[in-house]
Structure formats: structure tokens, C-alpha cells
Design an enzyme around this catalytic site. Sequence first.
Site, mmCIF file in Angstrom:
data_model
loop_
_atom_site.group_PDB
_atom_site.id
_atom_site.type_symbol
_atom_site.label_atom_id
_atom_site.label_comp_id
_atom_site.label_asym_id
_atom_site.label_seq_id
_atom_site.Cartn_x
_atom_site.Cartn_y
_atom_site.Cartn_z
ATOM 1 N N HIS A 178 110.121 142.346 13.855
ATOM 2 C CA HIS A 178 110.848 141.280 13.082
ATOM 3 C C HIS A 178 111.988 141.074 13.687
ATOM 4 O O HIS A 178 112.822 141.972 13.272
ATOM 5 C CB HIS A 178 110.762 141.636 11.610
ATOM 6 C CG HIS A 178 111.270 140.615 10.527
ATOM 7 N ND1 HIS A 178 110.486 140.080 9.642
ATOM 8 C CD2 HIS A 178 112.313 140.244 10.753
ATOM 9 C CE1 HIS A 178 111.508 139.511 8.900
ATOM 10 N NE2 HIS A 178 112.634 139.330 9.478
ATOM 11 N N HIS A 231 106.408 136.163 14.695
ATOM 12 C CA HIS A 231 106.786 135.078 13.952
ATOM 13 C C HIS A 231 108.326 134.457 14.421
ATOM 14 O O HIS A 231 109.126 134.256 13.675
ATOM 15 C CB HIS A 231 107.022 135.203 12.339
ATOM 16 C CG HIS A 231 107.864 136.539 11.931
ATOM 17 N ND1 HIS A 231 108.781 136.799 12.309
ATOM 18 C CD2 HIS A 231 107.477 137.310 10.899
ATOM 19 C CE1 HIS A 231 109.046 137.888 11.580
ATOM 20 N NE2 HIS A 231 108.358 138.174 10.777
ATOM 21 N N ASP A 304 101.556 135.950 9.063
ATOM 22 C CA ASP A 304 102.413 136.661 8.220
ATOM 23 C C ASP A 304 101.721 136.259 6.849
ATOM 24 O O ASP A 304 102.880 136.218 5.969
ATOM 25 C CB ASP A 304 103.802 135.999 8.545
ATOM 26 C CG ASP A 304 105.049 136.942 8.138
ATOM 27 O OD1 ASP A 304 104.596 137.761 7.354
ATOM 28 O OD2 ASP A 304 105.905 136.242 7.950
HETATM 29 ZN ZN LIG Z 1 108.247 139.857 9.786
#
Ligand SMILES: [Zn+2]
Length: 437
Positions: A178, A231, A304
Amino acid sequence: MSSIFLRGGLIVGESSTAVGDVLVVDGRIAGVGDVGEVPSDALEIDASGCWVGPGLVDLHTHLREPGREEAETIESGALAGAVGGFTALVAMPNTEPALDNVALVSYVLDRGERTPIDVAVAGAISVGRRGEMLAPLAEMAALGVRLFTDDGIGVQNPALMRRALEYAKPLGVRLAQHCEDELLAGGGSMNEGALSSRLGLVGRPALAEELMVLRDIELVRLTGGAVHFLHLSTRRSLDMVVAARREGLPVTFEVAPHHFTLDETSCEQFDALFKVHPPLRPRGDVDALRDALRAGLVDAVATDHAPHAPELKDLAFDEAPAGMLGLEHVASLTFEALGGPEASAVAFYALLSRGPARIAHLRAGDQRVRHSAHGGSLSPGEDANLMVFDPAARWTARSSALHSRATNSPYDGRELVGKVRATIAKGTLVAFDGELA
Ligand SMILES: [Zn+2]
């Protein structure tokens, strides 16, 4: 066991399509194209006008169990996934407690086996996801874990990330990051820019994401360990990872449906349904993600999917938790981003099934523990994990119709084109036309 006969669909292979039938018998694909004799007791599904491809695989699902079962459980998330076309999910480890050891990973795998689809697990990189000490990656890898991440937060300490990559490389596992530098993100709740200033909200700058992408590409270059970028949400992030991949570095990346569907102006009403990390970006970044999807540059679309109890999403924008649902709408949103009626069926299943299955090591022949094979080529003998998609269907997303335990979808009322018609997991029809079978 039973048999299923899919009549007259467009069979979507790895690189080409052809109209034909698919016969499933006893959990496996028994015939494709001209399938010969169909058992008299076969369940027949008319697939004419529909695409028939491999079941979808989500690299990025927050199932919330253990610890936040009021928002989602392994079972409710798996059922929501089945309705959304998924035959396999990768459960993220930011549960309470975090999935950072063999006992907890085994717990989720055991519970996953009681659902109709496959539930794989991403283990935590650090103990408690605190970014201080490495978790026992080798022990978790021995259970079949192939992805590790502290998602919810990135590994902030570059020395720990370097050690994790050095440790992961000989295990043949991949670290999923992330990307957001939390110091730069500064506790912000939306994208930093003119709009955040006007709304009086603290912003998370694009640079918070891009700096960690840049750092981790260099750590991959240094160590040879593999990183999957979770993401990605900005044009520059995509450009950097695509360039690194062209260089031959072992990097992959995913994009999430909200980042290629919604932009930062969704935050103007201060509705926390639209709060997510990394945040919704300006239209230019949204368009860059859509261009990359259509250009075939993206390795995977991942949801997500982040369920939250309603009382938490009712908090003020800057106090509410980040994240939104995605499992039940991502197929239609990806179809739309690929051009709707112009969308390539091959690209659609590459992004939602074959790409993520490769990254998660869930394909046939990959080393797997306790899971069937996903993202296949639709050949006789393969495990029958299939998804039938109707590209002509039109429907309206309704939060009240979700199968997730939570309702924090940002798409309520949105008109969608293309719909998951049927999900067949391990040879069994598990969902049909928006409902559990
Ligand atoms: Zn994340």
C-alpha cells in the site's frame, strides 16, 4: 457431483474467442466447443449473447474476520464475491488481530473452505502490521501464502522493506505494498489540491503515493525481490511502474474500480462513503487509469473491498474510516471502463481473472495449498471455475440489494451496463443473476 451445460456462449480464451458450448462434469471442464453428449440430468444455462470465461479472482478483499464481524465475515464476503462473479478471493491481513502468524492464517483458510469459493490469504509483512519486526514469512509461506502485505498502511521503514524483500525472494513469494508515505499523507482525508483547500479538509498529496512507489522500485532493483503495487491511483505512479516492468524488474500493479470510476469531486458533499486511501483523485488521473486499462498496461483490477459498519461511515468525513465496497459491482465497472459495448472480452478476463490468478499463484501448476486452479484457459480437464457475463444487460446498482454484510457502496443508484449472469465455483453453480443459487 453434478453437471452443468453452458449453451452457446462466447468462450473467452487467453487470446481469442469462439462461440460454443461448455460442459462441466464433477468439478471439471469436460468439454469445450462441440461437447458431444450432454448428461440428461445436466443443469442447462442459456449463455447465448454472453461471455463465458474463467471465474474472477480478487487480489484485494478485506473480509474483516476476525475482529470486525459486524462489517463482514469470511462467509458473507465470499458470498458477496460469488454474486460479483468471483471464484477466488485473497483475504487481506489487516484484521484484528492481524494475520501475521500460522495460527491465524490457518483459521482464515479453514473458514474459507466452508464457503463455496476459494479464499486465499495474504499474510502480514510485519508483526501486528506495526512496521517494526518481520512476521514469520517462511512459516506462512509453508501454508501456501504467496502474497504478503501490511495493507491499510504501507511499510514505512525502508530498511524493513529491504529486509522483507531479501527474505521473500528465496521463498518465491511477492510483497504487496500500500503505497503512501504516512508522514507526507499527514492524516489527510482526501486528495490534496485546490478542492481540499476549498472544502477545508486536510489533503493527502499524490506525492505521498508516488514517493513510496519510487522507493520500492529502487528496493526491487537492489534486492531482486518481487513487489505487487496495490491500488495505484495517479498517472505518475502508473508511469513509474510500467517503466520498471519494461526494464524487466519483477513488479506488477493493480488498479481499483473506485479510482478509475470516481474522482475527487465526489467528496464535495462530505459523504464519508467516498473516503478511501489512497484518495479519489482529480479527473486527469482517473482518465489516465482508464487509458491504461484500455491500452493493456494494467496487470489486474482489484476491488479493495472494504466493508465498514454503518455507524462508522456516518461519522464526519475526517473522522470516518477509509474504504468502500467493490466486489458486487467491479465486473460492470471494469466493462464500462474498457469501453462498454466496445470492450474486449479477452482484456476483461485478463484484468479480472487471469492476471490476478497469476499474481496470486492460483493458476493450474502453480504451487497451491488447499485451493482449486483459477484463471485458466478454458480447456478440458481444468477445474471448473467459470463466470458468465452478459455484456448487453442494463441494471441499477442498489446498496439494499448487496450480499455483503456492509452497505458502504459509493455506487447506489448508478446505472450499469454488463452484468454477471452466473458464477460456477469448483463445478457448482453458486450465483445466478445477482442472487445466490
Ligand atoms: Zn490499501
